[in-house]
Design a protein around this motif. Structure first.
Motif, PDB file in Angstrom:
ATOM      1  N   ILE A 113      27.893  56.669  20.006  1.00  0.00           N
ATOM      2  CA  ILE A 113      27.444  57.729  19.099  1.00  0.00           C
ATOM      3  C   ILE A 113      27.957  57.472  17.683  1.00  0.00           C
ATOM      4  CG2 ILE A 113      27.720  60.183  18.556  1.00  0.00           C
ATOM      5  CD1 ILE A 113      27.591  60.663  21.641  1.00  0.00           C
ATOM      6  N   ALA A 114      29.224  57.088  17.551  1.00  0.00           N
ATOM      7  CA  ALA A 114      29.794  56.826  16.220  1.00  0.00           C
ATOM      8  C   ALA A 114      29.050  55.688  15.529  1.00  0.00           C
ATOM      9  CB  ALA A 114      31.286  56.508  16.334  1.00  0.00           C
ATOM     10  N   ASN A 115      28.768  54.620  16.256  1.00  0.00           N
ATOM     11  CA  ASN A 115      28.034  53.508  15.649  1.00  0.00           C
ATOM     12  C   ASN A 115      26.606  53.920  15.291  1.00  0.00           C
ATOM     13  OD1 ASN A 115      30.061  51.605  15.470  1.00  0.00           O
ATOM     14  ND2 ASN A 115      29.562  50.608  17.399  1.00  0.00           N
ATOM     15  N   LEU A 116      25.977  54.752  16.117  1.00  0.00           N
ATOM     16  CA  LEU A 116      24.620  55.225  15.818  1.00  0.00           C
ATOM     17  C   LEU A 116      24.609  56.084  14.548  1.00  0.00           C
ATOM     18  CD1 LEU A 116      21.621  55.404  16.897  1.00  0.00           C
ATOM     19  CD2 LEU A 116      22.306  57.608  17.823  1.00  0.00           C
ATOM     20  N   ILE A 117      25.554  56.992  14.441  1.00  0.00           N
ATOM     21  CA  ILE A 117      25.638  57.848  13.254  1.00  0.00           C
ATOM     22  C   ILE A 117      25.888  57.000  12.009  1.00  0.00           C
ATOM     23  CG2 ILE A 117      27.053  59.620  12.108  1.00  0.00           C
ATOM     24  CD1 ILE A 117      27.406  60.894  14.929  1.00  0.00           C
ATOM     25  N   ASP A 118      26.798  56.038  12.122  1.00  0.00           N
ATOM     26  CA  ASP A 118      27.097  55.159  10.993  1.00  0.00           C
ATOM     27  C   ASP A 118      25.860  54.351  10.584  1.00  0.00           C
ATOM     28  OD1 ASP A 118      28.671  53.807   9.055  1.00  0.00           O
ATOM     29  OD2 ASP A 118      29.130  52.218  10.481  1.00  0.00           O
ATOM     30  N   ARG A 119      25.136  53.829  11.546  1.00  0.00           N
ATOM     31  CA  ARG A 119      23.941  53.022  11.275  1.00  0.00           C
ATOM     32  C   ARG A 119      22.820  53.874  10.682  1.00  0.00           C
ATOM     33  NH1 ARG A 119      22.746  48.305  13.116  1.00  0.00           N
ATOM     34  NH2 ARG A 119      24.152  48.431  14.891  1.00  0.00           N
ATOM     35  N   ALA A 120      22.734  55.133  11.079  1.00  0.00           N
ATOM     36  CA  ALA A 120      21.643  55.999  10.614  1.00  0.00           C
ATOM     37  C   ALA A 120      21.660  56.169   9.099  1.00  0.00           C
ATOM     38  CB  ALA A 120      21.725  57.354  11.305  1.00  0.00           C
ATOM     39  N   ALA A 121      22.824  56.101   8.492  1.00  0.00           N
ATOM     40  CA  ALA A 121      22.939  56.326   7.051  1.00  0.00           C
ATOM     41  C   ALA A 121      22.277  55.222   6.227  1.00  0.00           C
ATOM     42  CB  ALA A 121      24.407  56.459   6.658  1.00  0.00           C
ATOM     43  N   ASP A 122      22.512  53.948   6.603  1.00  0.00           N
ATOM     44  CA  ASP A 122      22.010  52.853   5.769  1.00  0.00           C
ATOM     45  C   ASP A 122      21.537  51.631   6.554  1.00  0.00           C
ATOM     46  OD1 ASP A 122      24.441  51.954   6.655  1.00  0.00           O
ATOM     47  OD2 ASP A 122      25.362  51.809   4.681  1.00  0.00           O
ATOM     48  N   GLY A 123      21.427  51.753   7.860  1.00  0.00           N
ATOM     49  CA  GLY A 123      20.907  50.657   8.672  1.00  0.00           C
ATOM     50  C   GLY A 123      21.938  49.632   9.102  1.00  0.00           C
ATOM     51  N   VAL A 124      23.208  49.834   8.743  1.00  0.00           N
ATOM     52  CA  VAL A 124      24.264  48.904   9.134  1.00  0.00           C
ATOM     53  C   VAL A 124      25.452  49.674   9.708  1.00  0.00           C
ATOM     54  CG1 VAL A 124      23.616  47.115   7.474  1.00  0.00           C
ATOM     55  CG2 VAL A 124      25.290  48.845   6.820  1.00  0.00           C
ATOM     56  N   VAL A 125      26.254  48.977  10.483  1.00  0.00           N
ATOM     57  CA  VAL A 125      27.482  49.544  11.030  1.00  0.00           C
ATOM     58  C   VAL A 125      28.653  48.975  10.246  1.00  0.00           C
ATOM     59  CG1 VAL A 125      28.992  49.606  13.062  1.00  0.00           C
ATOM     60  CG2 VAL A 125      26.551  49.941  13.329  1.00  0.00           C
ATOM     61  N   THR A 126      29.574  49.832   9.880  1.00  0.00           N
ATOM     62  CA  THR A 126      30.759  49.432   9.123  1.00  0.00           C
ATOM     63  C   THR A 126      31.803  48.875  10.090  1.00  0.00           C
ATOM     64  OG1 THR A 126      30.311  51.241   7.591  1.00  0.00           O
ATOM     65  CG2 THR A 126      32.516  50.252   7.503  1.00  0.00           C
ATOM     66  N   ASP A 127      32.226  47.640   9.832  1.00  0.00           N
ATOM     67  CA  ASP A 127      33.283  47.008  10.616  1.00  0.00           C
ATOM     68  C   ASP A 127      34.488  46.798   9.716  1.00  0.00           C
ATOM     69  OD1 ASP A 127      31.815  46.819  13.001  1.00  0.00           O
ATOM     70  OD2 ASP A 127      30.901  44.931  12.401  1.00  0.00           O
ATOM     71  N   TYR A 128      35.690  46.840  10.296  1.00  0.00           N
ATOM     72  CA  TYR A 128      36.884  46.741   9.456  1.00  0.00           C
ATOM     73  C   TYR A 128      38.080  46.107  10.169  1.00  0.00           C
ATOM     74  CZ  TYR A 128      37.364  51.119  11.965  1.00  0.00           C
ATOM     75  OH  TYR A 128      37.378  52.056  12.956  1.00  0.00           O
ATOM     76  N   LEU A 129      37.966  45.766  11.430  1.00  0.00           N
ATOM     77  CA  LEU A 129      39.060  45.117  12.160  1.00  0.00           C
ATOM     78  C   LEU A 129      38.735  43.634  12.310  1.00  0.00           C
ATOM     79  CD1 LEU A 129      39.563  47.847  14.914  1.00  0.00           C
ATOM     80  CD2 LEU A 129      40.958  47.494  12.875  1.00  0.00           C
ATOM     81  N   HIS A 130      39.610  42.777  11.786  1.00  0.00           N
ATOM     82  CA  HIS A 130      39.345  41.338  11.777  1.00  0.00           C
ATOM     83  C   HIS A 130      40.548  40.590  12.335  1.00  0.00           C
ATOM     84  CE1 HIS A 130      37.493  37.638  10.399  1.00  0.00           C
ATOM     85  NE2 HIS A 130      38.642  37.284   9.887  1.00  0.00           N
ATOM     86  N   THR A 131      40.293  39.710  13.300  1.00  0.00           N
ATOM     87  CA  THR A 131      41.380  38.942  13.905  1.00  0.00           C
ATOM     88  C   THR A 131      41.463  37.517  13.381  1.00  0.00           C
ATOM     89  OG1 THR A 131      39.997  38.169  15.715  1.00  0.00           O
ATOM     90  CG2 THR A 131      41.224  40.223  16.072  1.00  0.00           C
TER      91      THR A 131
END
Length: 168
Positions: A113-131
């Motif tokens: 649901i969180a990824n769907l809501i995030d994507r609904a705004a601008d067509g992309v999902v915000t990622d921020y954790l990088h290994t």
């Protein structure tokens, strides 16, 4: 039934409310972190936390950027249908599900649901954790992965209450 003992209907209702509340709180946590990352890391800075870095990235596809060339409406529609199906499954399964299974369902629902809501705004999902060795991801992806693992592990537990040495 003794006085004070909740009815089966009350227990199921309480379990469903707990599942929905847990999913909503976890989704809100992820969406809050995405909003923070979008602001705090927008200038290209990264924060090194030893084993993981906070670094802003955007994913127009789904897991591992699969489907990144599809129109965002298609990705949103298919993802939405999957979430509805998962929600119906969670709602119906809650009657008999164990606590680990309910927590796993809540985590998967929250992440999706969180990824769907995030994507609904601008067509992309915000990622921020990088290994550094794995694609950049977000907390919702962690919820989906850990929730899926909880579901698999809880389904491996035997639900047979018949003693093994009992005669058929």
């Amino acid at each position: 039934m003794t006085t004070g003992e909740p009815t089966r209907t009350a227990r199921v209702t309480r379990a469903r409310v707990a599942l929905a509340t847990t999913a909503a709180l976890l989704a809100a946590l992820d969406l809050g972190l995405k909003a923070w990352a979008s602001t705090a890391l927008a200038d290209g800075t990264s924060v090194d936390l030893a084993v993981i870095q906070l670094r802003l990235a955007f994913n127009s596809g789904v897991a591992f950027s699969l489907g990144d060339t599809l129109p965002s409406g298609v990705v949103l529609g298919v993802t939405g249908l999957i979430i509805v199906g998962l929600g119906v499954f969670a709602w119906r399964t809650t009657r008999t599900a164990t606590l680990p299974m309910r927590l796993g369902l809540a985590a998967v629902l929250a992440g999706a649901i969180a990824n769907l809501i995030d994507r609904a705004a601008d067509g992309v999902v915000t990622d921020y954790l990088h290994t550094g060795w794995f694609p950049t991801f977000n907390l919702a992806d962690v919820f989906i992965t850990l929730g899926g693992a909880a579901l698999v592990l809880s389904s491996l537990r035997s639900t047979d209450s018949t003693p093994k040495d009992a005669a058929p």
